[in-house]
Design a protein around this motif. Structure first.
Motif, PDB file in Angstrom:
ATOM      1  N   HIS A 112      73.748  24.349  46.908  1.00 36.96           N
ATOM      2  CA  HIS A 112      73.983  24.597  48.017  1.00 36.96           C
ATOM      3  C   HIS A 112      73.272  24.827  49.307  1.00 36.96           C
ATOM      4  O   HIS A 112      73.932  24.863  49.957  1.00 36.96           O
ATOM      5  CB  HIS A 112      74.501  26.466  48.149  1.00 36.96           C
ATOM      6  CG  HIS A 112      75.620  26.154  46.907  1.00 36.96           C
ATOM      7  ND1 HIS A 112      77.117  26.042  46.715  1.00 36.96           N
ATOM      8  CD2 HIS A 112      75.287  27.283  45.256  1.00 36.96           C
ATOM      9  CE1 HIS A 112      77.675  25.982  45.778  1.00 36.96           C
ATOM     10  NE2 HIS A 112      76.822  26.742  44.906  1.00 36.96           N
ATOM     11  N   ASP A 133      83.092  24.951  62.354  1.00 38.94           N
ATOM     12  CA  ASP A 133      82.195  25.063  60.104  1.00 38.94           C
ATOM     13  C   ASP A 133      83.796  25.516  60.078  1.00 38.94           C
ATOM     14  O   ASP A 133      83.120  25.986  59.347  1.00 38.94           O
ATOM     15  CB  ASP A 133      80.857  25.417  60.540  1.00 38.94           C
ATOM     16  CG  ASP A 133      80.531  25.883  59.265  1.00 38.94           C
ATOM     17  OD1 ASP A 133      80.208  24.594  58.680  1.00 38.94           O
ATOM     18  OD2 ASP A 133      79.821  26.052  58.481  1.00 38.94           O
ATOM     19  N   TRP A 137      89.368  22.239  45.289  1.00 36.22           N
ATOM     20  CA  TRP A 137      87.863  22.327  46.471  1.00 36.22           C
ATOM     21  C   TRP A 137      88.294  21.998  47.820  1.00 36.22           C
ATOM     22  O   TRP A 137      88.618  22.421  48.547  1.00 36.22           O
ATOM     23  CB  TRP A 137      86.738  21.670  46.534  1.00 36.22           C
ATOM     24  CG  TRP A 137      85.642  22.352  47.204  1.00 36.22           C
ATOM     25  CD1 TRP A 137      85.543  22.356  48.410  1.00 36.22           C
ATOM     26  CD2 TRP A 137      85.151  23.609  46.370  1.00 36.22           C
ATOM     27  NE1 TRP A 137      84.533  22.967  48.778  1.00 36.22           N
ATOM     28  CE2 TRP A 137      84.251  23.735  48.310  1.00 36.22           C
ATOM     29  CE3 TRP A 137      84.277  23.910  45.232  1.00 36.22           C
ATOM     30  CZ2 TRP A 137      82.718  24.553  48.152  1.00 36.22           C
ATOM     31  CZ3 TRP A 137      83.140  25.201  45.792  1.00 36.22           C
ATOM     32  CH2 TRP A 137      82.463  25.284  46.990  1.00 36.22           C
ATOM     33  N   HIS A 139      77.156  28.017  52.175  1.00 31.06           N
ATOM     34  CA  HIS A 139      76.975  27.693  50.998  1.00 31.06           C
ATOM     35  C   HIS A 139      75.323  27.942  51.745  1.00 31.06           C
ATOM     36  O   HIS A 139      74.857  28.108  51.019  1.00 31.06           O
ATOM     37  CB  HIS A 139      77.329  25.982  51.661  1.00 31.06           C
ATOM     38  CG  HIS A 139      78.170  25.240  50.640  1.00 31.06           C
ATOM     39  ND1 HIS A 139      78.879  25.668  48.670  1.00 31.06           N
ATOM     40  CD2 HIS A 139      79.527  25.299  51.331  1.00 31.06           C
ATOM     41  CE1 HIS A 139      79.806  25.195  49.552  1.00 31.06           C
ATOM     42  NE2 HIS A 139      80.502  24.633  50.294  1.00 31.06           N
ATOM     43  N   ALA A 187      79.449  21.115  49.704  1.00 25.14           N
ATOM     44  CA  ALA A 187      78.635  21.435  51.024  1.00 25.14           C
ATOM     45  C   ALA A 187      77.973  21.000  51.729  1.00 25.14           C
ATOM     46  O   ALA A 187      78.395  21.053  52.783  1.00 25.14           O
ATOM     47  CB  ALA A 187      77.298  22.184  49.602  1.00 25.14           C
ATOM     48  N   GLY A 224      74.133  21.727  51.832  1.00 24.00           N
ATOM     49  CA  GLY A 224      74.314  23.120  53.390  1.00 24.00           C
ATOM     50  C   GLY A 224      73.334  22.361  54.539  1.00 24.00           C
ATOM     51  O   GLY A 224      74.558  22.116  55.673  1.00 24.00           O
ATOM     52  N   GLY A 263      84.322  24.143  57.129  1.00 23.33           N
ATOM     53  CA  GLY A 263      84.733  23.887  55.477  1.00 23.33           C
ATOM     54  C   GLY A 263      83.593  25.123  54.877  1.00 23.33           C
ATOM     55  O   GLY A 263      83.201  25.090  53.391  1.00 23.33           O
ATOM     56  N   ALA A 319      88.033  24.157  51.546  1.00 24.01           N
ATOM     57  CA  ALA A 319      87.645  23.055  52.214  1.00 24.01           C
ATOM     58  C   ALA A 319      89.054  22.844  53.521  1.00 24.01           C
ATOM     59  O   ALA A 319      88.313  22.804  54.973  1.00 24.01           O
ATOM     60  CB  ALA A 319      86.884  21.713  52.043  1.00 24.01           C
ATOM     61  N   GLY A 372      80.880  20.509  54.066  1.00 25.09           N
ATOM     62  CA  GLY A 372      81.720  21.683  55.230  1.00 25.09           C
ATOM     63  C   GLY A 372      81.495  21.507  56.047  1.00 25.09           C
ATOM     64  O   GLY A 372      82.696  21.565  57.055  1.00 25.09           O
ATOM     65  N   SER A 405      79.252  25.015  56.082  1.00 22.28           N
ATOM     66  CA  SER A 405      78.431  24.422  55.134  1.00 22.28           C
ATOM     67  C   SER A 405      77.088  25.262  55.667  1.00 22.28           C
ATOM     68  O   SER A 405      75.516  25.788  55.397  1.00 22.28           O
ATOM     69  CB  SER A 405      78.061  22.722  55.586  1.00 22.28           C
ATOM     70  OG  SER A 405      78.375  21.433  55.715  1.00 22.28           O
TER      71      SER A 405
END
Length: 433
Positions: free
Chosen positions: A341, A174, A229, A182, A288, A345, A176, A233, A291, A178
Motif C-alpha cells: 500500500h 485522487d 476492486w 493507501h 494502490a 501508493g 481512487g 476504484a 488509485g 492512492s
C-alpha cells in the motif's frame, strides 16, 4: 478464567460506550438526504453529475463486499489469531461505518447543522473503512481489540481532515485513493507500529506464524479483490456517458501486476514456489498505484506499465526493505502494508503528478472538466496542478506520521496493553463472540 472474563467485559464495555455515543450523535445530527440528488452531505462522496440516486447503491454494495471479503480475509494472516482477526475486521468495519459518517460530515455541515447521508455517501465511508483496515494490518497480532477500536476512533477524524484538505482546499485529484487511502493508511499504521515497539520484550515470530487456513483465505480474498476492486476504484468517477477509464485501467494494471509476480517471485525466493498471499499483495499493489492515475491514464499501455512496476516494487520491498525496517527502524509490519500500500501508493501519486503536468484538452477532451476541473476552467495551469498534487503527498505523509506516532504513544498506556501471553486468549474471546 478470570483473565478471560475480564477481557470480555472490557471489550463489551468499550463497545457499549462507543455505540451509545454514536446513537446519540446520529439522533442529533444525521438525517437522510433530501430527494434532490444535488444535496449531499460530504463532498468527496457526492457526485454532482449522477442524477439517479439508484446508481450509487451498486457501487457502495461492491465496495463493501470488497472491504469485508477482500480486506477481511487479508487480515486472517496469523494462524494463532486467524479467526480472531476476521472478527477484528468486522468489528472495525461496523464501528468505522458509523464514526466516519460523523467525522466526514463535520467538514460538510449543511446550513441547518445536519449531516445528510445517502447511498453515494456510503462510498466515501467505505474509503475511510479501507484506510483503517490497511493501518490495522501493520499492527495485527500486536494489539488487542480495545486498542484497535481506539486506533480507529483516533484515525477516522484525521483521515477525514486529510481528505478535506486535499480534495476541497487544495483541489487534488485522487478519486481512487492512492493518497487518501493507501498512502495515508499505510504510513499511519507504520508509525503506530513504531511507537508500540518495546525493545526489552522478547521477540516473537508472529509474522512467520502462518498456518494452512490463510491459504484458503488468500484465495477467497484475492478473487474478491479482482472482482470488486474496479467498482470501488471508480465509485466516485462513474458517469453514464463516459468510458470508465478508471475501471479499464485498473483491470490492465491487475493483469500486469499478476504477471510480474510470476516473473520475479521465483527469482527472489529460494523455495521458488509462488505463494497465494503474494498474488493478493500484487492485486493490492496494482490497486494502490492506480488509485490516483486510474481516471487520468488515456492509454492502456500506461496502466500495464504501472501495474508491472508496482508489483516489482512490492516484491523487492518485501524481500529486501522489510528486514531493514524491522532491524534498523524497529518497525514491525505484520501484513506488509508498506510494500503493498505505502510504496505503490507513493508511486501512483508520482504518476498522477506527471499526468497532471501533461494534462491538456487535446488529450482529455470533455473529460478534462471531470478529471482536472480547475485546469479546465483556467483557474490553474497543468504545472500548477502538478505542484498541488505533490503538496498533497507531503501533507498526507506529515499527517499520517504525526497522527500515527501520537496514536501509538496513547495505545502504549499500561491500562490498554496486554501481556504477550494473553494475545491468544483475546483472540479466543473474539472467536467465541
Amino acid at each position: 478464567m478470570a483473565g478471560h472474563a475480564a477481557a470480555r467485559l472490557h471489550l463489551s464495555g468499550l463497545c457499549f460506550f462507543l455505540q451509545l455515543l454514536t446513537i446519540v450523535l446520529f439522533a442529533t445530527f444525521v438525517r437522510y438526504s433530501p430527494e434532490s440528488p444535488y444535496l449531499c452531505s460530504t463532498e468527496p462522496s457526492c457526485s454532482q453529475t449522477d442524477p439517479s440516486p439508484t446508481l450509487g447503491y451498486p457501487r457502495f454494495r461492491d465496495a463493501y463486499i470488497r472491504a469485508l471479503l477482500g480486506f477481511g480475509f487479508l487480515l486472517a494472516f496469523l494462524s494463532r489469531y486467524g479467526m480472531g482477526s476476521v472478527a477484528d475486521s468486522l468489528l472495525i468495519v461496523a464501528f468505522t461505518i458509523q464514526w466516519a459518517i460523523l467525522a466526514q460530515g463535520l467538514f460538510y455541515f449543511s446550513l441547518n447543522s445536519k449531516i445528510y447521508v445517502g447511498a453515494q455517501s456510503m462510498v466515501s465511508v467505505d474509503f475511510c473503512t479501507a484506510t483503517i483496515l490497511i493501518s490495522t494490518g501493520a499492527v495485527l497480532g500486536r494489539v488487542n481489540a480495545m486498542q484497535m477500536l481506539l486506533m480507529a476512533l483516533l484515525e477516522v477524524p484525521l483521515f477525514a481532515c486529510n481528505e478535506y484538505i486535499l480534495r476541497s482546499l487544495l483541489g487534488v485529484s485522487d478519486s481512487g485513493g492512492s493518497l487518501t487511502i493507501h498512502t495515508f493508511g499505510a504510513y499511519f499504521g507504520l508509525m503506530v507500529s513504531r511507537a508500540l515497539h518495546q525493545p526489552h520484550t522478547d521477540k516473537r515470530k508472529e509474522q512467520q506464524d502462518v498456518g494452512h487456513q490463510p491459504d484458503v483465505f488468500a484465495v477467497v480474498g484475492t478473487i474478491c479483490l479482482w472482482i470488486f476492486w474496479p467498482s470501488f476504484a471508480s465509485a466516485t468517477t462513474a458517469h453514464e456517458n463516459a468510458e470508465p477509464w478508471a475501471v479499464l485501467n485498473l483491470y490492465f494494471s491487475l493483469a500486469a501486476s499478476t504477471m510480474a509476480t510470476f516473473v520475479l517471485s521465483p527469482i527472489l525466493y529460494e523455495e521458488g514456489t509462488l505463494q497465494l498471499a503474494q498474488l493478493q499483495d500484487a492485486t493490492l499493489a496494482s490497486a494502490a498505484v492506480m488509485g490516483m492515475a486510474g481516471e487520468m491514464l488515456s492509454t492502456p499501455f500506461g496502466a500495464l506499465t504501472a501495474g508491472f512496476l508496482a508489483s516489482q516494487l512490492s516484491l523487492l520491498g518485501s524481500r529486501f526493505l522489510s528486514p531493514i525496517l524491522r532491524s534498523r527502524l524497529k518497525i514491525e509490519d505484520t501484513c506488509g502494508v508498506h510494500n503493498v500500500h505505502g510504496m505503490p501508493g507513493v508511486l501512483g501519486t508520482f504518476l498522477g503528478i506527471l499526468l497532471a503536468a501533461l494534462a491538456t484538452e487535446d488529450v482529455y477532451g470533455d473529460r478534462l472538466q471531470r478529471v482536472f476541473p480547475l485546469v479546465a476552467d483556467s483557474s490553474r495551469s497543468p504545472s500548477e496542478q502538478a505542484q498541488w498534487q505533490l503538496c498533497g503527498l507531503l501533507i498526507t505523509l506529515l499527517l499520517a506520521a504525526l497522527g500515527g506516532g501520537l496514536t501509538g504513544v496513547l495505545l502504549r498506556a499500561k491500562l490498554l496493553r496486554s501481556p504477550p501471553e494473553k494475545n491468544e486468549l483475546e483472540s479466543k474471546v473474539l472467536r467465541e463472540v
